[in-house]
Design a protein around this motif. Structure first.
Motif, mmCIF file in Angstrom:
data_model
loop_
_atom_site.group_PDB
_atom_site.id
_atom_site.type_symbol
_atom_site.label_atom_id
_atom_site.label_comp_id
_atom_site.label_asym_id
_atom_site.label_seq_id
_atom_site.Cartn_x
_atom_site.Cartn_y
_atom_site.Cartn_z
ATOM 1 N N ARG A 34 -23.344 -31.855 -59.867
ATOM 2 C CA ARG A 34 -22.871 -30.510 -60.147
ATOM 3 C C ARG A 34 -22.275 -29.843 -58.919
ATOM 4 O O ARG A 34 -21.721 -28.771 -59.002
ATOM 5 C CB ARG A 34 -24.001 -29.653 -60.697
ATOM 6 N N MET A 35 -22.405 -30.450 -57.774
ATOM 7 C CA MET A 35 -21.856 -29.936 -56.536
ATOM 8 C C MET A 35 -20.326 -29.954 -56.628
ATOM 9 O O MET A 35 -19.753 -30.835 -57.251
ATOM 10 C CB MET A 35 -22.323 -30.853 -55.399
ATOM 11 N N ASP A 36 -19.678 -28.996 -56.011
ATOM 12 C CA ASP A 36 -18.222 -28.952 -56.109
ATOM 13 C C ASP A 36 -17.587 -30.155 -55.412
ATOM 14 O O ASP A 36 -18.184 -30.778 -54.546
ATOM 15 C CB ASP A 36 -17.679 -27.627 -55.544
ATOM 16 N N ALA A 37 -16.377 -30.458 -55.815
ATOM 17 C CA ALA A 37 -15.679 -31.661 -55.342
ATOM 18 C C ALA A 37 -15.448 -31.641 -53.831
ATOM 19 O O ALA A 37 -15.523 -32.690 -53.184
ATOM 20 C CB ALA A 37 -14.353 -31.810 -56.074
ATOM 21 N N THR A 38 -15.182 -30.479 -53.271
ATOM 22 C CA THR A 38 -14.931 -30.394 -51.829
ATOM 23 C C THR A 38 -16.177 -30.772 -51.048
ATOM 24 O O THR A 38 -16.110 -31.555 -50.092
ATOM 25 C CB THR A 38 -14.463 -28.977 -51.449
ATOM 26 N N THR A 39 -17.311 -30.244 -51.451
ATOM 27 C CA THR A 39 -18.569 -30.572 -50.769
ATOM 28 C C THR A 39 -18.875 -32.051 -50.908
ATOM 29 O O THR A 39 -19.249 -32.709 -49.933
ATOM 30 C CB THR A 39 -19.731 -29.728 -51.338
ATOM 31 N N ARG A 40 -18.690 -32.596 -52.112
ATOM 32 C CA ARG A 40 -18.930 -34.033 -52.314
ATOM 33 C C ARG A 40 -18.019 -34.873 -51.436
ATOM 34 O O ARG A 40 -18.452 -35.859 -50.842
ATOM 35 C CB ARG A 40 -18.727 -34.413 -53.781
ATOM 36 N N THR A 41 -16.762 -34.482 -51.343
ATOM 37 C CA THR A 41 -15.812 -35.247 -50.532
ATOM 38 C C THR A 41 -16.203 -35.223 -49.061
ATOM 39 O O THR A 41 -16.231 -36.261 -48.396
ATOM 40 C CB THR A 41 -14.388 -34.690 -50.713
ATOM 41 N N PHE A 42 -16.513 -34.040 -48.547
ATOM 42 C CA PHE A 42 -16.885 -33.936 -47.134
ATOM 43 C C PHE A 42 -18.198 -34.657 -46.839
ATOM 44 O O PHE A 42 -18.346 -35.287 -45.789
ATOM 45 C CB PHE A 42 -16.960 -32.475 -46.690
ATOM 46 N N ALA A 43 -19.153 -34.598 -47.763
ATOM 47 C CA ALA A 43 -20.424 -35.301 -47.573
ATOM 48 C C ALA A 43 -20.203 -36.812 -47.566
ATOM 49 O O ALA A 43 -20.750 -37.528 -46.722
ATOM 50 C CB ALA A 43 -21.410 -34.910 -48.666
ATOM 51 N N THR A 44 -19.400 -37.284 -48.495
ATOM 52 C CA THR A 44 -19.103 -38.715 -48.568
ATOM 53 C C THR A 44 -18.382 -39.184 -47.309
ATOM 54 O O THR A 44 -18.721 -40.222 -46.738
ATOM 55 C CB THR A 44 -18.270 -39.018 -49.829
ATOM 56 N N CYS A 45 -17.413 -38.424 -46.866
ATOM 57 C CA CYS A 45 -16.671 -38.813 -45.665
ATOM 58 C C CYS A 45 -17.550 -38.782 -44.425
ATOM 59 O O CYS A 45 -17.418 -39.630 -43.537
ATOM 60 C CB CYS A 45 -15.445 -37.924 -45.477
#
Length: 133
Positions: free
Chosen positions: A30-41
């Motif tokens: 449910r986390m927003d896509a930007t947060t998921r992207t930065f966390a993954t990177c």
């Protein structure tokens, strides 16, 4: 039987991470896509930095700097109370990236090594492109 389940779960996490699909609990999804992207990177850059510490120490410093910048971006967008979910995503991505780097570097199967290297490069290029903007 438990050992086989653990191996299957790890393989599923790797596959999910390699494909950019999250295998984490629904709350993190449910986390927003930007947060998921930065966390993954952040996780992917952490794995690269550790890989470079062993094989290319001079390059590790540049990666450390990029990872630091990614952490700053992540902290700027991370939702309040989301630290646990963010950490879960970071760990999952780090694990997946480390497996790719290991396959690419130490694999006796040249074809599989090349495929893992190409996937790894593509994932890391996506993260580096975020920093270039």
């Amino acid at each position: 039987m438990r050992r086989h389940r653990a191996h299957l779960a790890a393989a599923g996490m790797c596959l999910a991470g390699c494909l950019g699909v999250s295998a984490v609990p629904a709350m993190a999804l449910r986390m927003d896509a930007t947060t998921r992207t930065f966390a993954t990177c952040t996780g992917r850059l952490s794995a690269l930095m550790e890989h470079q510490w062993l094989l290319a120490p001079a390059e590790a410093e540049v990666t450390r700097h990029h990872r630091h910048r990614m952490i700053e971006l992540l902290q700027a967008v991370m939702p309040q109370g989301g630290a646990r979910d963010v950490l879960s995503l970071r760990i999952e991505a780090k694990f997946a990236q480390a497996l790719l780097l290991t396959r690419a570097t130490f694999n006796a199967d040249a074809g599989d090594a090349a495929q893992a290297g190409a996937i790894s490069d593509r994932m890391l290029a996506h993260c580096e492109a975020l920093l270039a903007q």
